[in-house]
Write an enzyme that holds these catalytic residues in place. Structure first.
Site, mmCIF file in Angstrom:
data_model
loop_
_atom_site.group_PDB
_atom_site.id
_atom_site.type_symbol
_atom_site.label_atom_id
_atom_site.label_comp_id
_atom_site.label_asym_id
_atom_site.label_seq_id
_atom_site.Cartn_x
_atom_site.Cartn_y
_atom_site.Cartn_z
ATOM 1 N N GLU A 10 66.338 -77.478 23.123
ATOM 2 C CA GLU A 10 65.546 -76.164 22.993
ATOM 3 C C GLU A 10 66.332 -75.154 23.393
ATOM 4 O O GLU A 10 66.332 -74.138 22.574
ATOM 5 C CB GLU A 10 64.389 -76.442 24.248
ATOM 6 N N HIS A 11 67.240 -75.213 24.307
ATOM 7 C CA HIS A 11 68.159 -74.152 24.854
ATOM 8 C C HIS A 11 69.624 -74.831 24.616
ATOM 9 O O HIS A 11 69.968 -76.083 25.084
ATOM 10 C CB HIS A 11 68.033 -73.759 26.314
ATOM 11 N N HIS A 51 44.635 -79.079 -17.806
ATOM 12 C CA HIS A 51 45.505 -77.993 -17.442
ATOM 13 C C HIS A 51 46.159 -77.482 -19.063
ATOM 14 O O HIS A 51 46.002 -76.024 -18.908
ATOM 15 C CB HIS A 51 46.820 -78.400 -16.697
ATOM 16 N N HIS A 61 61.513 -76.583 36.065
ATOM 17 C CA HIS A 61 60.254 -76.434 35.362
ATOM 18 C C HIS A 61 59.439 -77.625 35.688
ATOM 19 O O HIS A 61 58.125 -77.290 35.826
ATOM 20 C CB HIS A 61 60.778 -76.113 33.859
ATOM 21 N N ASP A 118 64.419 -66.010 28.975
ATOM 22 C CA ASP A 118 62.908 -66.471 29.414
ATOM 23 C C ASP A 118 62.293 -64.995 29.604
ATOM 24 O O ASP A 118 61.302 -65.169 29.589
ATOM 25 C CB ASP A 118 63.028 -67.236 30.572
ATOM 26 N N GLN A 122 66.586 -74.812 34.664
ATOM 27 C CA GLN A 122 65.581 -75.625 33.659
ATOM 28 C C GLN A 122 64.859 -76.813 34.225
ATOM 29 O O GLN A 122 63.711 -77.222 33.929
ATOM 30 C CB GLN A 122 66.439 -76.237 32.331
#
Length: 436
Positions: free
Chosen positions: A331-332, A424, A261, A365, A258
């Site tokens: 995220e993970h 209404h 990235h 992934d 990770q």
């Protein structure tokens, strides 16, 4: 890298500082993104081509923007058999996973009254796939296949051209496999603008999905409302919860996967164990990570992420680790602990959870089948991975006879009166010969 114990509140401060820094960085690019979007809205293709030259270093003509269908079909011939087999395996597994998400319409009631919900696909969606000097065929599959399964008729992909002005054959092969209907050589903010506002070449879409850098994220913020978006994606994140049953070199490999990235990627370890056990595990993971880092091709990126955003927290027991994870909403999240399956429900506070030592995040992934477009920056607290639901709309349907309206009309008129909305009440009363 910061190393703390779970009882030390500074790990929260560290995390908050990192997230505030990302938001501050976002604020700095928002204005630039707005100016580019306004230019694209006003000048269409001319602006798109100008920014493609400026940011991608590629001079194109308007006629070059769309990739011809025969070029997409022919891309397969440029790809080797092993790579194509891997793409096809990934596509099958992603499709199998996402077909389980298909939502059907429903109705309840009888002849006198029916209420229900219709589920219909969006007509035209934009799929943003990062690119340029790198190729991400996996992201093509992750975005296009759920759209196709949802029934979206027009699936439009934008991806930056490479230095040669072309799109990677792997990206085009994935587009062909996933049923992308249009491919354009446009990236960055200008791509988001073209998809949202349209140009002479690219017709506007209903929704834009897919990951991207900070500039793409800023552009998606600006166009939301003009079109739908999936989410605002930030840098990649991973939290590994490990105990002494975990192999330190495997944990280190996941963290680096990770970290490579982006220099802004966030990676953390919660080492679980009483006394010296958690400290010893953390030491072994850090040692393994530093050893692997020396031979990593993208070591400068990974090292920057680890130095800037790495976090190691020592926790005495799993319940404390769960509290750390719940505060981060990563995220993970990887559960590298003994009996990992029994802890899944306690740790469902992430975009995706990877259970046990043989479930590396990297397999998610590519070929696991679950989606890799995930909420970041703590958004897993309220958001979900990209899926079929992102490509449909739900419509309520109400059908009543006079008898059915008689049964509920007085209550509806009373509620309308309570809210001070006389028109209404009158719209109901006039049908039932009542004053309203």
């Amino acid at each position: 890298m910061m190393r703390l114990k779970a009882r030390d509140p500074r790990w929260r401060e560290r995390l908050d500082r990192r997230r505030k820094r990302w938001l501050r960085d976002q604020a700095q690019v928002l204005d630039g993104a707005r100016r580019i979007l306004e230019d694209v809205r006003k000048n269409g293709n001319r602006a798109v081509l100008r920014y493609t030259l400026k940011f991608d270093g590629v001079r194109l003509k308007a006629a070059d923007l769309r990739v011809p269908a025969d070029e997409i079909a022919g891309a397969v011939a440029e790809c080797d058999r092993a790579g194509l087999a891997a793409l096809r395996l990934a596509a099958r597994r992603i499709e199998r996973f996402h077909r389980r998400q298909v939502r059907k319409g429903w109705s309840i009631g009888g002849r006198s009254e029916q209420i229900g919900q219709r589920v219909t696909p969006l007509a035209r969606v934009g799929l943003y796939v990062p690119g340029g000097r790198a190729a991400y065929p996996s992201t093509v599959l992750m975005t296009a296949l759920p759209a196709r399964i949802a029934g979206v008729a027009e699936r439009v992909m934008c991806t930056p051209p490479g230095p040669d002005g072309e799109v990677s054959p792997w990206v085009l092969a994935a587009a062909g496999l996933a049923g992308v209907t249009e491919v354009y050589k446009v990236g960055g903010v200008q791509a988001i603008g073209a998809l949202a506002y349209g140009t002479a070449t690219i017709r506007p879409v209903d929704k834009v999905v897919g990951p991207g850098n900070a500039h793409v994220a800023a552009a998606k913020r600006w166009v939301f409302g003009e079109v739908g978006i999936d989410q605002i994606a930030g840098p990649s994140e991973l939290l590994v919860v490990a105990d002494d049953s975990a192999r330190p070199d495997w944990v280190a490999a996941d963290l680096l996967a990770q970290a490579e990235h982006d220099p802004d990627a966030w990676v953390g370890l919660v080492a679980v164990g009483s006394g010296a056990r958690s400290r010893n595990l953390a030491d072994r993971v850090v040692e393994a990570l530093n050893g692997r880092l020396r031979n990593l091709e993208r070591r400068r990126i990974a090292a920057a992420a680890w130095k800037r955003n790495g976090l190691v927290v020592e926790a005495a027991e799993m319940e404390i680790a769960a509290g750390v994870a719940a505060a981060i909403h990563p995220e993970h999240l990887s559960l590298a602990v003994r009996d990992a399956g029994r802890w899944v429900d306690r740790f469902c506070c992430a975009g995706a959870v990877f259970v046990g030592g043989y479930s590396p995040v990297a397999v998610g992934d590519y070929v696991a089948g679950s989606n890799h477009v995930l909420p970041t920056g703590g958004a897993a607290r309220f958001a979900s991975p990209l899926g079929v639901d992102d490509f449909v709309r739900r419509t309520g349907v109400v059908s009543m006879s006079r008898a059915a309206l008689e049964g509920v009309g007085d209550a509806a008129m009373t509620l309308a009166s309570l809210e001070g909305l006389g028109a209404h009440a009158a719209s109901i009363g006039v049908r039932l010969s009542r004053k309203g």
